[in-house]
Write a protein that holds these residues in place. Structure first.
Motif, mmCIF file in Angstrom:
data_model
loop_
_atom_site.group_PDB
_atom_site.id
_atom_site.type_symbol
_atom_site.label_atom_id
_atom_site.label_comp_id
_atom_site.label_asym_id
_atom_site.label_seq_id
_atom_site.Cartn_x
_atom_site.Cartn_y
_atom_site.Cartn_z
ATOM 1 N N GLN A 146 -3.152 -30.758 2.614
ATOM 2 C CA GLN A 146 -4.056 -30.653 1.465
ATOM 3 C C GLN A 146 -5.452 -31.132 1.844
ATOM 4 O O GLN A 146 -6.460 -30.508 1.484
ATOM 5 N N GLU A 154 -6.781 -31.140 4.830
ATOM 6 C CA GLU A 154 -7.389 -30.164 5.729
ATOM 7 C C GLU A 154 -7.910 -28.962 4.948
ATOM 8 O O GLU A 154 -8.951 -28.397 5.282
ATOM 9 N N TRP A 155 -7.180 -28.567 3.911
ATOM 10 C CA TRP A 155 -7.636 -27.447 3.088
ATOM 11 C C TRP A 155 -8.938 -27.810 2.380
ATOM 12 O O TRP A 155 -9.893 -27.033 2.373
ATOM 13 N N SER A 192 -11.730 -27.730 4.791
ATOM 14 C CA SER A 192 -12.128 -26.373 5.165
ATOM 15 C C SER A 192 -12.997 -25.733 4.081
ATOM 16 O O SER A 192 -13.939 -25.002 4.379
ATOM 17 N N SER A 216 -13.127 -22.171 5.543
ATOM 18 C CA SER A 216 -11.973 -21.791 4.724
ATOM 19 C C SER A 216 -11.483 -20.386 4.986
ATOM 20 O O SER A 216 -10.620 -19.893 4.289
ATOM 21 N N LYS A 238 -9.675 -19.880 7.240
ATOM 22 C CA LYS A 238 -8.330 -20.180 7.727
ATOM 23 C C LYS A 238 -7.301 -20.137 6.604
ATOM 24 O O LYS A 238 -6.109 -20.074 6.841
ATOM 25 N N VAL A 239 -7.755 -20.249 5.366
ATOM 26 C CA VAL A 239 -6.832 -20.221 4.233
ATOM 27 C C VAL A 239 -7.298 -19.160 3.253
ATOM 28 O O VAL A 239 -8.449 -18.759 3.247
ATOM 29 N N ASN A 267 -5.377 -23.195 -2.604
ATOM 30 C CA ASN A 267 -4.110 -23.714 -2.085
ATOM 31 C C ASN A 267 -3.666 -24.920 -2.906
ATOM 32 O O ASN A 267 -3.482 -26.012 -2.392
#
Length: 532
Positions: free
Chosen positions: A148, A150-151, A154, A160, A162-163, A167
């Motif tokens: 969480q 890391e999200w 990002s 971001s 990456k996601v 999330n």
């Protein structure tokens, strides 16, 4: 022990089976018996046996009907048919119902034992898979907070890609979708005191800073997120009600910034600098606010005295925070090729900005060197040990063009990534990071290296070795230092009695707490309280 249930309408068969099964040898116990399928379903529901041995032809409900109902109910156990019927039709139907074996009466003791041993091996294999899945589930739950964070990082830094999407649980998405957002950048000012910090002291300072900020936010702006970034930087993401006037929100945010600055100076004797980004209407624009906040900080850094012109390019549109974050991640995981590509892409952006000055490039070089140092620190490597003969100020002064900076960075990255010490230590980072975070989150509880061993699924001795190698301290000593720092902060507040502070930092025995405190600080808790 494995539980076995027997279902047959012949009393003699039931008694014979109970005597024939080698219970002790196969580590099994008798779970019960039934004389028809309907009764069998009821007893299975009550006893939850691992193995069911059943006849086919029985009154009320036959064995195959019972098995069908068990399969519909997802019965997890194994089923063995023991029947006087050898008709192929029954055997085929049994196979369709996925029974473990089909035995014809009469059955010998050896045949029964062989079949039961085979079935138990299948159960053991299932149990092993189940345990492995449970271990994976526990690990995922264990690292969920880190995922969480890391999200959030990002989203804040603009990495971001990456996601995808929010999330977050639906209930937590509302203040992202239906709020405006603003980022405050925080820079820990470099002093002689911070320049010579050991890894453990640096971690303690960062956690102490985070604790102060999070306590203030919980009181003044609960709908916010605090994120630690690279090196001496951090950021706060404020979620703002659209109905609140912009000027009022900015006034409150500036007041929070001033309070954080004052508290950090008071409790940690450290100076921080605050930068404010612009308010954004969607969460996808949060990283823009982050860049604006840190460009505000950069403006302050590049303008040492009020009224003097800054050498910061007025049209600087590149995103240094995104660059810092991506490069820090590549350094942490020793990805030389990735780090070089990130550097090349950023240098290309710089080259498109004609007003970039040598002063800015030299400032950027200093910032990146600090990020390299911190990234290496996080896995127990001292940057100066990799470059023992380097004189940083003179090297930085030679950086006059973007090409100079590119060549300099690539050369340093190559030395770092090919370092033998780096490769030995980087693989331990996740475990050590978790242990450090756990110590700061759970210092008030009973925490031991044995607890860490169970949570991380690594041996106690191995964890002790890698933690000491990375931090220079044993986990136990590190935990004590965390507790003592927190105790000092609580004493400085002057709001609690010594026995209350002792309990708050994990010690039920007050004399023991006092002796440990004096050992680590040189003063007793009562002396510190009086001096405060």
């Amino acid at each position: 022990m494995w539980k076995i249930l027997i279902i047959d309408d012949d009393f003699q068969v039931l008694e014979g089976m109970k005597k024939a099964i080698p219970w002790e040898a196969i580590d099994a116990e008798f779970a019960g018996e039934a004389s028809d399928g309907a009764e069998g379903l009821e007893i299975i529901s009550q006893t939850q046996p691992d193995i069911v041995i059943t006849d086919i032809y029985m009154p009320v409900m036959n064995g195959l009907e019972m098995i069908e109902k068990l399969r519909e109910a997802n019965f997890p156990g194994e089923i063995i048919i023991l029947s006087g019927y050898t008709d192929f039709q029954y055997a085929r139907q049994a196979l369709r119902l996925h029974v473990s074996d089909y035995l014809s009466k009469p059955v010998t003791v050896d045949e029964l034992r062989t079949v039961l041993e085979k079935v138990i091996k299948e159960l053991e294999a299932k149990e092993l898979i189940k345990m492995e899945q449970e271990d994976i589930r526990k690990k995922l739950m264990l690292y969920e907070p880190f995922g969480q964070q890391e999200w959030l990082k990002s989203v804040m830094t603009g990495t971001s890609h990456k996601v995808s999407g929010l999330n977050l649980p639906p209930a937590e998405q509302q203040h992202w979708i239906h709020r405006h957002h603003l980022v405050m950048g925080i820079e820990l000012m470099s002093t002689i005191r911070t320049a010579n910090l050991s890894l453990i002291d640096w971690n303690l300072f960062r956690f102490a800073l985070a604790n102060i900020i999070q306590e203030i936010l919980s009181e003044d702006w609960p709908e916010s997120d605090f994120i630690e970034l690279h090196s001496h930087h951090a950021a706060i993401m404020f979620h703002i009600e659209p109905s609140e006037p912009t000027d009022a929100a900015l006034s409150r945010i500036h007041a929070i910034g001033n309070r954080i600055t004052d508290c950090v100076l008071m409790y940690l004797k450290l100076n921080i600098r605050i930068g404010i980004g612009q308010m954004k209407t969607t969460w996808q624009e949060i990283s823009d606010s982050t860049e604006e906040a840190f460009l505000d900080l950069l403006q302050q850094t590049m303008t040492p005295q009020p009224g003097k012109p800054t050498s910061l390019p007025s049209d600087l549109a590149i995103r240094p925070i995104k660059f810092y974050q991506e490069l820090a991640e590549a350094i942490v995981y020793s990805k030389e090729e990735t780090a070089s590509q990130i550097v090349d892409a950023y240098i290309h952006q710089l080259q498109q900005t004609p007003t970039i000055t040598p002063a800015y490039l030299q400032y950027l070089c200093t910032e990146l060197w600090t990020i390299f140092a911190y990234s290496l620190y996080s896995v127990g490597i001292v940057l100066d040990e990799l470059f023992p003969d380097m004189h940083l100020p003179s090297e930085i002064m030679k950086i006059q063009t973007t090409t100079h900076l590119q060549e300099w960075l690539r050369a340093k990255i190559h030395i770092i990534a090919t370092s033998r010490h780096w490769n030995e230590n980087s693989k331990h980072k996740e475990a050590v990071d978790f242990m450090i975070q756990y110590a700061h989150d759970h210092y008030a509880e009973e925490v031991s290296l044995e607890d860490m061993s169970k949570k991380l699924y690594l041996s106690r001795n191995y964890l002790n070795q890698i933690f000491k190698k990375s931090t220079g301290e044993t986990f136990t000593n590190y935990l004590i230092q965390v507790r003592m720092k927190k105790a000092q902060a609580l004493l400085a507040e002057g709001k609690h009695l010594i026995y209350e502070i002792s309990e708050k930092v994990g010690y039920k025995n007050v004399p023991y707490f006092s002796s440990i405190f004096k050992k680590y600080t040189g003063m007793s808790p009562s002396e510190v309280g009086k001096s405060g």
